[in-house]
Design a protein around this motif. Sequence first.
Motif, mmCIF file in Angstrom:
data_model
loop_
_atom_site.group_PDB
_atom_site.id
_atom_site.type_symbol
_atom_site.label_atom_id
_atom_site.label_comp_id
_atom_site.label_asym_id
_atom_site.label_seq_id
_atom_site.Cartn_x
_atom_site.Cartn_y
_atom_site.Cartn_z
ATOM 1 N N ALA A 13 31.990 33.987 45.599
ATOM 2 C CA ALA A 13 33.085 33.201 44.982
ATOM 3 C C ALA A 13 33.509 33.961 43.641
ATOM 4 O O ALA A 13 34.785 33.997 43.559
ATOM 5 C CB ALA A 13 32.476 31.899 44.602
ATOM 6 N N GLU A 14 32.767 34.469 42.890
ATOM 7 C CA GLU A 14 32.917 35.416 41.743
ATOM 8 C C GLU A 14 33.940 36.464 42.232
ATOM 9 O O GLU A 14 34.854 36.741 41.404
ATOM 10 C CB GLU A 14 31.643 35.614 41.007
ATOM 11 N N TRP A 15 33.530 37.170 43.162
ATOM 12 C CA TRP A 15 34.062 38.403 43.554
ATOM 13 C C TRP A 15 35.392 38.086 43.989
ATOM 14 O O TRP A 15 36.349 38.703 43.621
ATOM 15 C CB TRP A 15 33.594 39.104 44.817
ATOM 16 N N GLY A 16 35.575 36.916 44.737
ATOM 17 C CA GLY A 16 37.012 36.457 45.061
ATOM 18 C C GLY A 16 37.845 36.139 43.950
ATOM 19 O O GLY A 16 38.914 36.358 43.786
ATOM 20 N N LEU A 17 37.278 35.562 42.892
ATOM 21 C CA LEU A 17 37.910 35.177 41.720
ATOM 22 C C LEU A 17 38.285 36.420 40.881
ATOM 23 O O LEU A 17 39.448 36.659 40.348
ATOM 24 C CB LEU A 17 37.097 34.270 40.749
ATOM 25 N N ALA A 47 47.443 34.607 29.406
ATOM 26 C CA ALA A 47 45.948 33.995 29.105
ATOM 27 C C ALA A 47 45.957 32.784 30.126
ATOM 28 O O ALA A 47 45.164 32.169 30.621
ATOM 29 C CB ALA A 47 45.706 33.883 27.894
ATOM 30 N N LEU A 48 47.132 31.909 29.789
ATOM 31 C CA LEU A 48 47.229 30.449 30.570
ATOM 32 C C LEU A 48 47.128 30.762 32.045
ATOM 33 O O LEU A 48 46.466 29.882 32.779
ATOM 34 C CB LEU A 48 48.484 29.783 29.977
ATOM 35 N N LEU A 49 47.902 31.609 32.516
ATOM 36 C CA LEU A 49 48.007 31.873 34.130
ATOM 37 C C LEU A 49 46.618 32.380 34.671
ATOM 38 O O LEU A 49 46.034 31.876 35.431
ATOM 39 C CB LEU A 49 49.191 33.009 34.517
ATOM 40 N N ALA A 50 45.762 33.118 33.727
ATOM 41 C CA ALA A 50 44.495 33.458 34.066
ATOM 42 C C ALA A 50 43.641 32.237 34.123
ATOM 43 O O ALA A 50 42.747 32.021 34.943
ATOM 44 C CB ALA A 50 44.040 34.495 33.249
ATOM 45 N N GLY A 51 43.908 31.437 33.065
ATOM 46 C CA GLY A 51 42.971 30.244 33.079
ATOM 47 C C GLY A 51 43.134 29.341 34.258
ATOM 48 O O GLY A 51 42.422 28.530 34.786
ATOM 49 N N LEU A 52 44.550 29.108 34.611
ATOM 50 C CA LEU A 52 44.770 28.262 35.886
ATOM 51 C C LEU A 52 44.174 28.803 37.248
ATOM 52 O O LEU A 52 43.778 28.410 37.817
ATOM 53 C CB LEU A 52 46.472 28.273 35.857
ATOM 54 N N CYS A 54 41.452 30.670 37.178
ATOM 55 C CA CYS A 54 40.108 30.450 37.273
ATOM 56 C C CYS A 54 39.815 28.776 37.055
ATOM 57 O O CYS A 54 38.411 28.557 37.203
ATOM 58 C CB CYS A 54 39.556 30.963 35.743
ATOM 59 N N GLY A 55 40.613 27.923 36.913
ATOM 60 C CA GLY A 55 40.412 26.566 37.100
ATOM 61 C C GLY A 55 40.105 25.941 35.532
ATOM 62 O O GLY A 55 39.304 24.997 35.458
#
Lengths: 247, 273
Positions: A13-17, A47-52, A54-55
């Motif tokens: 899952a982490e690799w997918g992320l 950063a906000l897109l990255a946060g989205l 990552c959930g």
Amino acid sequence: MMLPELAFAPGNAEWGLVGWLALLAGCLALDETSGAQTWLSQPLPAALLAGLVCGSPMAGLAVGLPLQLALTMNLPVGQTVTGDASGAAVAGVGGAVLSGRLPAVLGAGSGDPALTGWLLLGAALISLCGHPLIQAERRLHLVWMLQGRRTLRDGRLGRLERIHLRCVLATVLRGAVFGAAGTLAVAGLWVPVYDAMPAGLSPALSWLPWLAGALGLGAVFERYGLSPHWRWVTVGVAAGWLLGVAA
Amino acid sequence: MSAPFQPGAGSPTAGLPRWVRWSVYVRSLVLQASWNHQRMQNLGLLFCLLPWLRRRTRDAERDRLFCRRYFEFFNTNPYLAGYVMGGLLRLEQERDGAGGLPRGQAQTFRDSLARALASLGDQLFWLGLRPAVALLGCVLALAAGGAGIVALGSLALLVIVGQLVWRWQAIGRGYAAGYDIVNLLGDARWHRAIGGAKRATLVLAGVLAGWFLKAGWDHAPRTGVTTWISLLVLGGIMVLPTLLRRRWAGEFIILAAAVLGVVLTFALGTKGS
């Protein structure tokens, strides 16, 4: 200080992320230096897109807000690209989420404020690491561009188009690899180092986002001139204070 | 003065087929992709103009000369590059079938226009609108609380759609104006917009500074620092770059802030939050 144990062992899952974050970083790299140059590659939206992705949009806001304030006056005027800020923003947020940590948003109650400072510092260093990569890519563009001179002799237009598209691809690839490597470095190295740090440094790291933000705003005042425009600034400061009261 | 390309045509861009304009527009979004230190956007400009050339019947000699005209140094602001492209397409169109645009004429038009637009674009977009939008985003993120993400998304949508529409229109306006683009450059609205954007940036930076000071005031007791010291530290740091008359890249600002944080922690003996 003992070297921290590298506790980060990514699963599927982490690799997918990491893959999704790499894709995002590639697109943002294109937007930052080559593509449409919309607003999205600025540190806060990146950063906000990255946060989205990552959930955890709050993690994006926590890293993106002070980073944006500090980097507001990083302007692409002339040839002064300093670093890969969008890749650094993705790495900071992605690394924090992958290591299961929540940095605090400026002035908000939840989260770890010292971690926000530590991630901000890491993002600055990662961004600086991106600078030589951008320069190297541009040197590569020069080599490819000079290959296009053959078209000036034979008139084959397709060659020029292929060279340009190759440059687009190189930017996406550079951004993606940089973003993925940065994310893994933050999750696997930077956050574990934070855990092993002496507690005495925690207040200094809590101060860091505030000080960096204040210095960033100071850079804006310096650029436009504080004394000739003091009325505009005063109006703003009064409005901001009231905003703080209302919040 | 440019002669109208198609007398009596309904639109001033009637000579530019919609498909060509669309192709040039899409390609203009990656104008800078092959940016290099020697000729900067030369390959990007050529890449953008090729859809027009490809609509002509193939003639290797004419294609070769066309590429020679635009393979030279070119650099301008990417948001305003559409004016140059539109103008060049107009001049090429007018000389189509008459041996093409003379190299010197293309060079003079391209270089003088690119230089003027680079200066305007840097002032308006890079030094004006870009920091203003960035700071507005920060204000929205702080003010909107939980709805900050929606507010930022709306701002992003507005900015992106606005600039995409601007770029589309720039190609059409450049084409319609041809040599008369000089009149467009002299428009006083450019300078009013630049002044307005810079004032907006300063007000928004002031708003954030006020919010910082208020938050520092509220936050200070938790860190073991008196409120006045907290205000003095934050306020002093905000005027520090002006006092030192130094410009640092943002990354170095963060590194400097880290050093300051350590110094302040040990000087003031703060407890952390």
